[in-house]
Design a protein around this motif. Structure first.
Motif, PDB file in Angstrom:
ATOM      1  N   LEU A 152     -19.674  43.426  16.433  1.00  0.00           N
ATOM      2  CA  LEU A 152     -18.819  42.200  16.976  1.00  0.00           C
ATOM      3  C   LEU A 152     -19.151  41.960  18.403  1.00  0.00           C
ATOM      4  N   ARG A 153     -19.395  42.911  19.259  1.00  0.00           N
ATOM      5  CA  ARG A 153     -19.461  42.694  20.875  1.00  0.00           C
ATOM      6  C   ARG A 153     -20.910  42.121  20.942  1.00  0.00           C
ATOM      7  N   THR A 154     -21.926  42.441  19.970  1.00  0.00           N
ATOM      8  CA  THR A 154     -23.088  41.935  19.962  1.00  0.00           C
ATOM      9  C   THR A 154     -23.116  40.442  19.654  1.00  0.00           C
ATOM     10  N   LEU A 155     -22.275  40.122  18.519  1.00  0.00           N
ATOM     11  CA  LEU A 155     -22.372  38.769  18.095  1.00  0.00           C
ATOM     12  C   LEU A 155     -21.516  37.869  19.043  1.00  0.00           C
ATOM     13  N   ALA A 156     -20.360  38.322  19.867  1.00  0.00           N
ATOM     14  CA  ALA A 156     -19.943  37.679  20.989  1.00  0.00           C
ATOM     15  C   ALA A 156     -20.830  37.464  22.138  1.00  0.00           C
TER      16      ALA A 156
ATOM     17  N   PHE B 144     -26.256  35.782  10.275  1.00  0.00           N
ATOM     18  CA  PHE B 144     -27.731  35.498   9.726  1.00  0.00           C
ATOM     19  C   PHE B 144     -28.814  35.336  10.727  1.00  0.00           C
ATOM     20  N   ASP B 145     -28.425  34.872  12.054  1.00  0.00           N
ATOM     21  CA  ASP B 145     -29.437  34.930  13.363  1.00  0.00           C
ATOM     22  C   ASP B 145     -29.488  36.345  13.836  1.00  0.00           C
TER      23      ASP B 145
ATOM     24  N   LYS C 240     -15.995  51.985  15.089  1.00  0.00           N
ATOM     25  CA  LYS C 240     -16.708  52.204  16.473  1.00  0.00           C
ATOM     26  C   LYS C 240     -18.085  51.080  16.150  1.00  0.00           C
ATOM     27  N   ARG C 241     -18.737  51.400  15.011  1.00  0.00           N
ATOM     28  CA  ARG C 241     -20.127  50.764  14.606  1.00  0.00           C
ATOM     29  C   ARG C 241     -19.716  49.286  14.519  1.00  0.00           C
ATOM     30  N   LEU C 242     -18.601  48.890  13.879  1.00  0.00           N
ATOM     31  CA  LEU C 242     -18.329  47.511  13.468  1.00  0.00           C
ATOM     32  C   LEU C 242     -17.920  46.749  15.109  1.00  0.00           C
ATOM     33  N   SER C 243     -17.259  47.692  15.746  1.00  0.00           N
ATOM     34  CA  SER C 243     -16.681  46.976  17.205  1.00  0.00           C
ATOM     35  C   SER C 243     -18.040  46.487  18.031  1.00  0.00           C
TER      36      SER C 243
ATOM     37  N   LYS D 156     -30.902  46.699  13.898  1.00  0.00           N
ATOM     38  CA  LYS D 156     -29.341  47.394  13.709  1.00  0.00           C
ATOM     39  C   LYS D 156     -28.668  46.591  12.715  1.00  0.00           C
ATOM     40  N   PHE D 157     -28.716  45.481  12.637  1.00  0.00           N
ATOM     41  CA  PHE D 157     -27.969  44.688  11.771  1.00  0.00           C
ATOM     42  C   PHE D 157     -28.479  44.834  10.283  1.00  0.00           C
ATOM     43  N   ARG D 158     -29.658  45.190  10.200  1.00  0.00           N
ATOM     44  CA  ARG D 158     -30.534  45.412   8.870  1.00  0.00           C
ATOM     45  C   ARG D 158     -30.504  46.776   8.362  1.00  0.00           C
TER      46      ARG D 158
END
Length: 449
Positions: free
Chosen positions: A294-298, A259-260, A288-291, A267-269
């Motif tokens: 996930l790195r951005t979220l981490a 959400f944040d 690759k895009r999902l990875s 890119k999340f939108r």
């Protein structure tokens, strides 16, 4: 006490509990259990093992058997809950399935012998005596002092789990479980802990009419108490679904992170490619895009000062018993003591029964949602419906208060201080300081010292 099974949960630590110790019901014997706080109760249950030692050496690792050989301790536990208590409970209105199960172990499998809906004591006793059945009484904490007790003796055998800390229930044949890793007999006052997934077998030794024990379940998404009167040998393959693991916590935290992130980064939108929904084999681009996401979220998580876990905390508070000294919580219908003012020195009450979290404002649309601080508590939870699935308490919203995000530091001050002056609270105006303590006092969470 099984590890798939207490409400011996890690709660936020506070100062001394405002509760006075309440005498054990219906007995004149000195209680070996300490009801001053959840941690104190748990330590008294596992005595002489220290709580730090238990979680470091035994929790989710290996079984623990505590055999105390104390006649006075045995007499106390025997007096708390016995087979004869069922007669009086049946008069209150017990129902099969909801309150009681009658079962036997037939060819290694549990066979339920419930009859009709309402439980009649004479029929229950007949099944117990003539069919040598097991009586399972669910959630005994609704009617007694929270107890762990054993009447008679029980012989136990523990076996290696087929799947350590398994999430799903499975059935194994008795021939495939191998030799026991532990064999012992429990007597009144003894305690057994084993991790979730441990296969266990129990029976009443020859010459005894029956034995009684209470199972306290922790870290699982079904009930928390089970009182059993056992006359037959039983094999339990205890591999139940678990809803307090790191995996479950991750599922709870990720929605808030997403959400944040979606508010901050375009890119999340962006839309998912049309072809992705039709692809069957080649998903290289998507992975690759999902990875990358996930790195951005981490990275966002490591740089954040807050960890947004909402549903697990709310579920914990919604299903928690009220403080022991409050009974069913009816005594908290109105606040007591002095009204807090700007000049007052105050203390936050019942810290072990409160959680604080930051969530999006539920009263605004998704497009304009701003984070708010929510305080949830279990002070008015009902003891007589505790953990009884199918009633209103399952879906009821956790009770609590909502504050602007600017109140967060002041709430942390109250949480970390034993006593604090209202003037010292980190808020911009005196009116905000008074509004905060008054709101907490009105909810019976604040007292003037």
């Amino acid at each position: 006490m099984s590890g798939d099974g207490t409400n011996a949960d890690g709660a936020m630590e506070g100062g001394p509990s405002p509760c006075k110790r309440v005498k054990a019901e219906a007995v004149d014997l000195a209680s070996p259990l300490n009801f001053d706080s959840p941690n104190a109760l748990f330590e008294s249950l596992i005595s002489p093992i220290k709580m730090e030692t238990f979680f470091k050496e035994y929790w989710e690792q290996k079984p623990l058997v505590i055999q105390r050989d104390d006649p006075l301790l045995a007499a106390y536990f025997q007096s708390l809950f016995q087979l004869t208590d069922l007669k009086n409970l049946c008069r209150l209105g017990m129902y099969y399935g909801r309150d009681i199960n009658v079962c036997r172990c037939v060819n290694g499998r549990k066979k339920v012998l419930n009859k009709g809906s309402k439980v009649h004591y004479l029929q229950l006793r007949k099944d117990f005596d003539q069919k040598r059945a097991t009586i399972q009484f669910h959630q005994p904490q609704r009617f007694k002092v929270f107890v762990l007790q054993l009447e008679g003796k029980k012989r136990w055998r523990l076996y290696q789990p087929t799947v350590p800390l398994a999430r799903e229930y499975s059935v194994e044949s008795e021939d495939s479980i191998g030799s026991p890793t532990h064999e012992f007999t429990l007597k009144p006052g003894d305690l057994l802990y084993f991790p979730r997934g441990t296969i266990h077998q129990a029976d009443t030794p020859p010459g005894l009419a029956h034995s009684t024990h209470v199972t306290i379940s922790t870290y699982q998404n079904t009930g928390q108490g089970l009182w059993e009167v056992v006359m037959r040998s039983e094999v339990f393959l205890d591999e139940r679904e678990h809803d307090c693991s790191w995996g479950d916590f991750l599922l709870d935290v990720i929605p808030g992170l997403l959400f944040d992130a979606a508010k901050k980064e375009v890119k999340f939108r962006t839309g998912v490619p049309r072809q992705l929904l039709m692809q069957v084999d080649d998903i290289t681009v998507a992975t690759k895009r999902l990875s990358d996401f996930l790195r951005t979220l981490a990275d966002q998580l490591e740089g954040s000062g807050d960890l947004r876990s909402s549903e697990m905390k709310k579920d914990f508070i919604r299903s928690r018993l009220p403080p022991y000294c409050l009974g069913d919580g009816s005594s908290l219908s109105t606040p007591g003591g002095k009204l807090p003012k700007l000049s007052s020195r105050v203390r936050l009450r019942f810290k072990d029964y409160i959680v604080m979290m930051v969530e999006a404002d539920k009263d605004t649309s998704a497009e304009t949602q701003e984070p708010m601080v929510y305080i949830y508590h279990s002070l008015r939870n009902k003891r007589d419906t505790h953990m009884m699935f199918g009633n209103d308490s399952e879906t009821a919203e956790a009770l609590g208060l909502r504050f602007p995000l600017s109140y967060k530091d002041a709430l942390k001050q109250l949480w970390s201080s034993e006593i604090i002056s209202v003037k010292e609270l980190k808020l911009n105006t005196d009116a905000e300081k008074e509004n905060l303590v008054l709101a907490l006092w009105t909810e019976c969470l604040m007292e003037v010292t």
